[in-house]
Design an enzyme around this catalytic site. Structure first.
Site, PDB file in Angstrom:
ATOM      1  N   SER A   1       0.871  -1.181   0.000  1.00  0.00           N
ATOM      2  CA  SER A   1       0.000   0.000   0.000  1.00  0.00           C
ATOM      3  C   SER A   1       0.905   1.227   0.000  1.00  0.00           C
ATOM      4  CB  SER A   1      -0.931  -0.071   1.217  1.00  0.00           C
ATOM      5  OG  SER A   1      -1.897   0.934   1.150  1.00  0.00           O
TER       6      SER A   1
ATOM      7  N   HIS B   1      -3.161  -1.086  -3.048  1.00  0.00           N
ATOM      8  CA  HIS B   1      -4.312  -0.214  -2.769  1.00  0.00           C
ATOM      9  C   HIS B   1      -4.186   1.069  -3.568  1.00  0.00           C
ATOM     10  CE1 HIS B   1      -4.442  -2.179   1.479  1.00  0.00           C
ATOM     11  NE2 HIS B   1      -4.981  -2.958   0.559  1.00  0.00           N
TER      12      HIS B   1
ATOM     13  N   ASP C   1      -3.939  -4.728   6.222  1.00  0.00           N
ATOM     14  CA  ASP C   1      -4.310  -5.664   5.163  1.00  0.00           C
ATOM     15  C   ASP C   1      -3.084  -6.449   4.687  1.00  0.00           C
ATOM     16  OD1 ASP C   1      -6.057  -6.846   3.347  1.00  0.00           O
ATOM     17  OD2 ASP C   1      -5.627  -5.356   1.792  1.00  0.00           O
TER      18      ASP C   1
END
Lengths: 201, 274
Positions: free
Chosen positions: A19, A46, A139
């Site tokens: 990310s 992301h 995540d």
């Protein structure tokens, strides 16, 4: 179905999740991957919907391997880099092919790295290599742990080298991965881990 | 996921639901179906697969919940605005030539995209001679669609989508805010007919000039996708249009030869050779 038997002879696969701060790492790692890498490389990062084209063209320009869009139900091909599309979760069918899913966000994310890693753990087991990079979100940690529990090889970016160390730290709090690696060493590590796995027959 | 769900257990459950209730999930794409059922087990706190199976087999009222949880109902108004822009500019001028416009929105879930279509038809002065058949497998989601009441918190995003889709009116004119909910203008519903329809088992029920089915086919395997494409082909007039989700394609289907894509980027096909 005799899923257990099939996985032994399946194609190998490399999955990279990241990310915030992961793009810089990808720009270091992807150009160094060998052109004859015997596995596909799947990127789950992301980002905002609509930014697909930008990321793809940036990575295409720099990566040593071709970068391609994911078509649902397509079988990932060795030596190709695939980017998970924005606004869909990326899964793998029991036969190893791509599946897309536009269901609820997981960890505020779609694609969610956990979702893809968990699915890869089920479909690819010990034939999968998972890498978790810089990020400001938890995540990916659980999914990478799942991959390890299914026999996969796990690599976490050394938090000391991460622009945002939250994501790799979450993984390290949860379990001990096979490797903790600096970006400069990752391409070599991926290549040698792929070589260690027996080629599909 | 805390509980492991094996492929064999998944087969067992699919068999139960098929034989007891006639819903056929056998040709759903496996990975996603597995996730939905694993999620259902977590959310509804089943401690084992046996317990879920017992519930399905012994409580017929639970079926609606099962269908609601297994089908994916994530949607938004003017989802992928460029798709709607293409509909407005490339499809509507053709629809405008018909005295009665029949549109089928298959797999409409909670209806956000159906109202998006109704808004665009209204702005193009076509709504009064259109009928939109909005269908879904999930009666719970259709109930939400029929009510047309959505979280007010979503309206900012929908308003942005609407403008990106080429909308030129005040989007807030299409709903009334009540507390934290937004009720869609009832005038938009007048030309919408809601009904349950199962793409896996039900047949064609009319002929249409436009069929919209977005982010539904990704949940089906190749066999079921082909069935649905043939169903759509049977339900589409000559020169009619089919609109799919951004990652879906008609290209690999058995009906592909009879269609051409009208826009290189948006997933809209037209029946007939180019």
């Amino acid at each position: 179905m005799a899923q257990g038997e099939k996985i032994e002879t399946r194609q190998r696969i490399v999955l990279i999740g990241g990310s915030a701060g992961s793009l810089a790492v990808l720009l270091v790692v992807l150009p160094l991957l060998p052109r004859d890498l015997a596995a596909p490389v799947i990127l789950v990062t992301h980002r905002h919907s609509g930014s697909d084209v930008l990321l793809e063209s940036l990575l295409s320009a720099r990566a040593s391997l071709p970068v391609r869009d994911i078509e649902e139900k397509e079988m990932p091909q060795p030596g190709v880099i695939y980017i998970a599309p924005a606004d869909y979760h990326l899964l793998f069918e029991p036969d190893g092919s791509f599946a897309l899913d536009s269901s609820e966000k997981v960890n505020y994310s779609r694609p969610s790295i956990d979702v893809t890693f968990e699915s890869a753990a089920r479909a690819y087991g010990a034939r999968a290599i998972g890498i978790l990079l810089s990020g400001a979100n938890a995540d990916g940690a659980q999914g990478l742990y799942d991959m390890q529990q299914h026999g996969g090889t796990t690599i976490v970016q050394d938090p000391a080298t991460a622009e945002v160390d939250y994501m790799p730290r979450c993984a390290l709090q949860l379990f001990s991965p096979a490797h903790i690696a600096r970006p400069a060493d990752m391409a070599q590590l991926i290549s040698s881990e792929v070589s260690k796995m027996q080629a599909p027959n | 996921m805390q509980l492991e769900l094996t492929e064999e257990q998944l087969d067992t459950l699919i068999g139960d639901v098929q034989s007891l209730y006639g819903y056929d999930f056998g040709d759903y794409a496996r990975a996603s179906l597995h996730r939905r059922i694993a999620r259902l087990m977590t959310v509804d706190r089943f401690v084992s697969f046996a317990e879920l199976r017992y519930k399905i087999n012994s409580d017929k009222d639970y079926l609606a919940r099962f269908i609601d949880m297994v089908s994916v109902n994530v949607t938004e108004m003017f989802r992928d605005p460029a798709f709607y822009r293409a509909l407005r500019s490339q499809v509507f001028p053709v629809l405008a030539t018909y005295p009665l416009i029949r549109i089928w929105h298959a797999g409409c879930a909670s209806g956000e995209e159906v109202y998006s279509m109704a808004i665009m038809l209204k702005e193009s002065k076509l709504l009064d001679r259109s009928i939109i058949y909005a269908t879904d497998i999930n009666p719970t989601a259709l109930g939400v669609a029929r009510a047309g009441i959505y979280p007010l918190s979503q309206m900012q995003k929908y308003s942005e989508n609407y403008m990106a889709a080429g909308g030129s009116e005040e989007f807030s004119g299409y709903y009334t805010a009540q507390y934290d909910m937004a009720k869609i203008d009832g005038a938009l519903s007048k030309r919408i007919v809601y009904s349950t329809h199962n793409l896996a088992t039900d047949s064609s029920f009319n002929e249409f000039q436009l069929i919209i089915c977005r982010n539904v086919l990704i949940y089906f395997n190749q066999v079921l996708q082909d069935r649905v494409f043939r169903l759509f082909d049977d339900s589409l007039e000559g020169l009619g249009f089919i609109g799919l989700g951004s990652k879906e394609s008609l290209r690999f289907s058995t009906v592909a030869e009879s269609y051409h894509q009208i826009n290189a980027k948006e997933k809209i096909w037209r029946k007939g050779r180019k």
